[in-house]
Design an enzyme around this catalytic site. Sequence first.
Site, mmCIF file in Angstrom:
data_model
loop_
_atom_site.group_PDB
_atom_site.id
_atom_site.type_symbol
_atom_site.label_atom_id
_atom_site.label_comp_id
_atom_site.label_asym_id
_atom_site.label_seq_id
_atom_site.Cartn_x
_atom_site.Cartn_y
_atom_site.Cartn_z
ATOM 1 N N SER B 139 0.852 -1.200 0.000
ATOM 2 C CA SER B 139 0.000 0.000 0.000
ATOM 3 C C SER B 139 0.888 1.250 0.000
ATOM 4 O O SER B 139 1.733 1.392 -0.885
ATOM 5 C CB SER B 139 -0.948 -0.062 1.190
ATOM 6 O OG SER B 139 -1.973 0.891 1.081
ATOM 7 N N HIS B 181 -3.644 -0.687 -4.719
ATOM 8 C CA HIS B 181 -5.118 -0.833 -4.656
ATOM 9 C C HIS B 181 -5.682 -0.486 -6.039
ATOM 10 O O HIS B 181 -6.658 0.253 -6.149
ATOM 11 C CB HIS B 181 -5.721 0.116 -3.614
ATOM 12 C CG HIS B 181 -5.217 -0.065 -2.214
ATOM 13 N ND1 HIS B 181 -5.665 -1.068 -1.388
ATOM 14 C CD2 HIS B 181 -4.287 0.613 -1.497
ATOM 15 C CE1 HIS B 181 -5.045 -0.989 -0.208
ATOM 16 N NE2 HIS B 181 -4.197 0.020 -0.254
ATOM 17 N N GLU B 208 -4.802 -5.196 -5.241
ATOM 18 C CA GLU B 208 -4.715 -5.730 -3.881
ATOM 19 C C GLU B 208 -4.383 -7.226 -3.932
ATOM 20 O O GLU B 208 -4.691 -7.903 -4.910
ATOM 21 C CB GLU B 208 -6.043 -5.501 -3.152
ATOM 22 C CG GLU B 208 -6.292 -4.016 -2.938
ATOM 23 C CD GLU B 208 -7.620 -3.704 -2.262
ATOM 24 O OE1 GLU B 208 -8.393 -4.636 -1.978
ATOM 25 O OE2 GLU B 208 -7.881 -2.506 -2.022
#
Lengths: 296, 296
Positions: B139, B181, B208
Site C-alpha cells: 500500500s 489498490h 490488492e
Amino acid sequence: MPKPKPEPVSRATHGRGVLIVIGGHEDKEGDRVILKEVARRVGRGRLVIATVGSHDPEGYFDTYRKAFKELGLEKTAELYLGDREQAHDPKKLELLEGAKGVFFTGGDQLRITSQLGDTPLFERVLEVYKRGGVICGTSAGASVLCTTMLVRGNGEESHRLGTLRMAPGLGLVKHMVIDQHFAERGRMGRLLGAVALNPVELGVGIDEDTAIVLNNSSFSVLGSGAVYVVDGSSVSYSNIAEGEDECTLSIFDVRLHLLAQGDVFDLAERRPRKATPRERKRLEKLTGGEGEGDAA
Amino acid sequence: MPKPKPEPVSRATHGRGVLIVIGGHEDKEGDRVILKEVARRVGRGRLVIATVGSHDPEGYFDTYRKAFKELGLEKTAELYLGDREQAHDPKKLELLEGAKGVFFTGGDQLRITSQLGDTPLFERVLEVYKRGGVICGTSAGASVLCTTMLVRGNGEESHRLGTLRMAPGLGLVKHMVIDQHFAERGRMGRLLGAVALNPVELGVGIDEDTAIVLNNSSFSVLGSGAVYVVDGSSVSYSNIAEGEDECTLSIFDVRLHLLAQGDVFDLAERRPRKATPRERKRLEKLTGGEGEGDAA
C-alpha cells in the site's frame, strides 16, 4: 510481429444518421453540453424518449422532457413497453412515424433487446436512423447499440476469465464493444476482458457525462469525462482461452488511447487525433466558451 | 514516428537484494502466497516490520507477526517512529543490525518519507538491501519505494490535469511510478496522468493481494490480482502541458500490458513474457499447486 491491418470498424447499417452514445449520468441541469448537441440535431423534429430499459420508468421521461424543453427541443414523446407484445402495437409504431430522433435511457440492456429485438418497432427505429435521424443511448441504452454487447462483468477488480456476460445487441454499431460509467465504476478490467475475447472488437469505455458522436467513419468526444479506446489489434498474447474461470486475465501489447472533449477517433485507421480548428470552433459554439485551454 | 529506445529501467541502488512491492490487502490468513514468498526469502533471518507509515500502528505488527510465525518466520521486530528524531536513536538503529529484511506496512507515504528520508535509519535500511536482503512495501509502503512517488490523485474518475500530487520517495526504484489498490480503487486515470508527466517513468499499477518481485533487471507477478504496466514511450500526444487544471487528460498511443501471477516483465527491454517452465515450477512450489491452468 507483422500484423494484417485490422478490419475497418464501421456501422452495421448504412443510414445517414448519427449515433450519440453516452456513458450515463449526463448533465441535465447545468451546461448540458451533450443534451444540447442532441437538441441541436433534432431541431424542430420529434425526439422519442425510449424508457424501455427501465423496469419502472416513472420520472425518467419527465426529467428529459423538461431538460430538452429548456434547450429549445419542444417535441418529445415517451416510448415504453410493458411487454414484448406491445412492440407490435400500432399506437406505439405511430410514435416513431416521422420522428427525427430516438433516445434510449438507462436500465437493463437485456430488457431493451429482449423486448425490442426483431420487432416492427425496432424496424421503425432503424428507419429513423436510415432517414438521417439521430439515435442516442445512455448507460444501458449505450451498451445496447453494439452488435455484441456487454451485459455483466465485475467493476473495481481486474478481470477474471469466467466473469463476463455478453449478448446480442441491437447492432447499430459493429466491431465495437461499448462500456459506460467507465472510470467511475472501474471498468477497465472488464473492457480488456471483452477485447481479449476477439480483438476485432474495438473497446470503447465512456465516462459519465461524456459521449461519443459517431458517424460512418469516426467519432468525436463531448462532455466532461474521458473516452478510453482499447485497441487489441497488436496484442501479442493473452491467456483468455487457456486459463481457468477464476484465472486473472493476462494480456500483452494493448494500445490504449484516452480521448477528452474535442478529440476525434478515425475508425477505419484506428487512429485518434486532435480537433481541427474548424471542429474546435463548432465545439466552442456548443460549449459557449473555449473548447479546450491552449496555454502558450 | 521513429522513437529512440527508452532508457532502461533499473534500480536506483545496486544492492544484491530483492524488492517485493505489494498492492495492499495481501492475504494474511489463507494461502498467503505473497507473505510466504517474503518468509521464504527471509528464512531464519530477522524481518523488521516498519509501521512508520501509520499514525496509529496499534495492531499492525501483531497481525504480521502472527501471520509470519505461522509461515515459519520466527524472528520479527517492530520499527515505529513517533517523530523524525527517533530515526537517529541508537536503539532503533540496532533493530536493523544484521536484519535480513524490512517490511513497510501501509498508511501515509508522506509520514514514511518525512520521518525516514536522509536519516541514519534509512541508511541502515539501504544497507540491508545492499547486503542482499529483501525490502517489502505494501500500500503506502509500496508507493514510497519509487524515486518520485504518487501521493494523491482521484480514483474512480478520469484524470484531471491539476489533481495529481507527487513527492520525492525513498528512491529504491527508479523510472517507475508505482500505484496500489489499483483496480479496486479505479486508479487507471491517475496512473496515466503520472506517466503523461514524463513517459520515462514506467507506470506500474498493482492490485490488492498482488505483488511484483523486483530484481535488477525484471519483475515477476505474485498473487490473486493483476499488475498493469503503462508504457508511455510511444505516446504521440498528450494535453498535459497545455490544458487547464480542470481539463480532462487526453493521451494517445499508450502501450498497456496486463500481467497475472507468473508473468514476468523485462525492465531493460520493457517487454512482458510468460513464465519459463523453470519459473512456473518454482511458482507451483510456492502456491502448492498449479501455477496457472493450461488447458489443451
